[in-house]
Motif scaffolding. Structure first.
Motif, PDB file in Angstrom:
ATOM      1  N   VAL A 107       0.833  -1.212   0.000  1.00 53.43           N
ATOM      2  CA  VAL A 107       0.000   0.000   0.000  1.00 53.43           C
ATOM      3  C   VAL A 107       0.862   1.254   0.000  1.00 53.43           C
ATOM      4  O   VAL A 107       0.570   2.215  -0.713  1.00 53.43           O
ATOM      5  CB  VAL A 107      -0.968  -0.014   1.205  1.00 53.43           C
ATOM      6  CG1 VAL A 107      -1.731   1.286   1.302  1.00 53.43           C
ATOM      7  CG2 VAL A 107      -1.919  -1.190   1.103  1.00 53.43           C
ATOM      8  N   ARG A 139      -5.138   5.605  -5.899  1.00 49.34           N
ATOM      9  CA  ARG A 139      -4.586   5.137  -4.618  1.00 49.34           C
ATOM     10  C   ARG A 139      -5.517   5.429  -3.450  1.00 49.34           C
ATOM     11  O   ARG A 139      -5.546   4.688  -2.483  1.00 49.34           O
ATOM     12  CB  ARG A 139      -3.224   5.753  -4.390  1.00 49.34           C
ATOM     13  CG  ARG A 139      -2.195   5.246  -5.387  1.00 49.34           C
ATOM     14  CD  ARG A 139      -0.857   5.794  -5.037  1.00 49.34           C
ATOM     15  NE  ARG A 139      -0.369   5.096  -3.874  1.00 49.34           N
ATOM     16  CZ  ARG A 139       0.754   4.413  -3.824  1.00 49.34           C
ATOM     17  NH1 ARG A 139       1.504   4.340  -4.891  1.00 49.34           N
ATOM     18  NH2 ARG A 139       1.133   3.814  -2.737  1.00 49.34           N
ATOM     19  N   GLY A 142      -8.449   2.898  -3.953  1.00 53.90           N
ATOM     20  CA  GLY A 142      -7.994   1.527  -4.136  1.00 53.90           C
ATOM     21  C   GLY A 142      -8.527   0.902  -5.412  1.00 53.90           C
ATOM     22  O   GLY A 142      -8.433  -0.308  -5.597  1.00 53.90           O
ATOM     23  N   ASP A 143      -9.064   1.720  -6.307  1.00 50.40           N
ATOM     24  CA  ASP A 143      -9.644   1.212  -7.548  1.00 50.40           C
ATOM     25  C   ASP A 143      -8.622   1.234  -8.683  1.00 50.40           C
ATOM     26  O   ASP A 143      -7.815   2.149  -8.796  1.00 50.40           O
ATOM     27  CB  ASP A 143     -10.850   2.066  -7.970  1.00 50.40           C
ATOM     28  CG  ASP A 143     -12.024   1.929  -7.026  1.00 50.40           C
ATOM     29  OD1 ASP A 143     -12.145   0.861  -6.395  1.00 50.40           O
ATOM     30  OD2 ASP A 143     -12.815   2.876  -6.925  1.00 50.40           O
TER      31      ASP A 143
END
Length: 161
Positions: A107, A139, A142-143
């Motif tokens: 991440v 980011r 999260g897509d």
């Protein structure tokens, strides 16, 4: 790791040498003298524990990504996709500049490094799909989005053999 080059192919262990059959052929390796409890507790193996922790996160992230594309990959992946993807995930994790060693993660790393990853090294997307596409990574949400304008499949796709 040594390769077996004889007409007798061995599998199993003789003394401290293990013989295994892999997709690369028959291999032989010597057993190590370090056991798991020593690696888990000995201060001399702190760096090993840090590396193992990050490698585990790379493996988990790779599995998550492969599961996300599971239906698409059923007939489109090669035999080495798992190891190649874990290798690339390790590069993403090592790009994490905010976390300390052993705690780095995907991440906080550079997920954009995966944009050129090919799930099938033998039939790359650039030699299979001749239509323009634009991948986008958000980011914050999260897509991941891939924009593909309308095209004619007969001329825009060359299916691998």
């Amino acid at each position: 790791m040594a390769r077996q080059k004889s007409i007798i192919k061995l599998q199993g262990t003789i003394d401290d040498i293990s013989f295994v059959k892999t997709q690369d052929g028959y291999l032989a390796r010597k057993a190590t003298s370090v056991n798991a409890s020593r690696i888990a507790a000995d201060p001399a193996f702190q760096r090993t524990r840090e590396n193992n922790s990050e490698f585990g996160r790379a493996g988990s992230a790779s599995k998550l990504l492969r599961n996300a594309f599971q239906l698409q990959l059923q007939k489109a992946k090669d035999r080495r996709v798992v190891s190649r993807l874990v290798k690339e995930m390790m590069k993403v994790i090592k790009a994490d500049a905010t976390s300390s060693r052993g705690l780095r993660n995907v991440v906080d790393g550079e997920a954009e490094m995966l944009q050129q990853f090919e799930f099938n090294a033998n039939a790359q997307l650039s030699s299979t799909l001749f239509a323009p596409y634009t991948p986008t990574i958000n980011r914050l949400s999260g897509d991941v989005t891939v924009t593909l304008p309308p095209f004619v499949p007969l001329t825009g796709i060359v299916a691998p053999v």
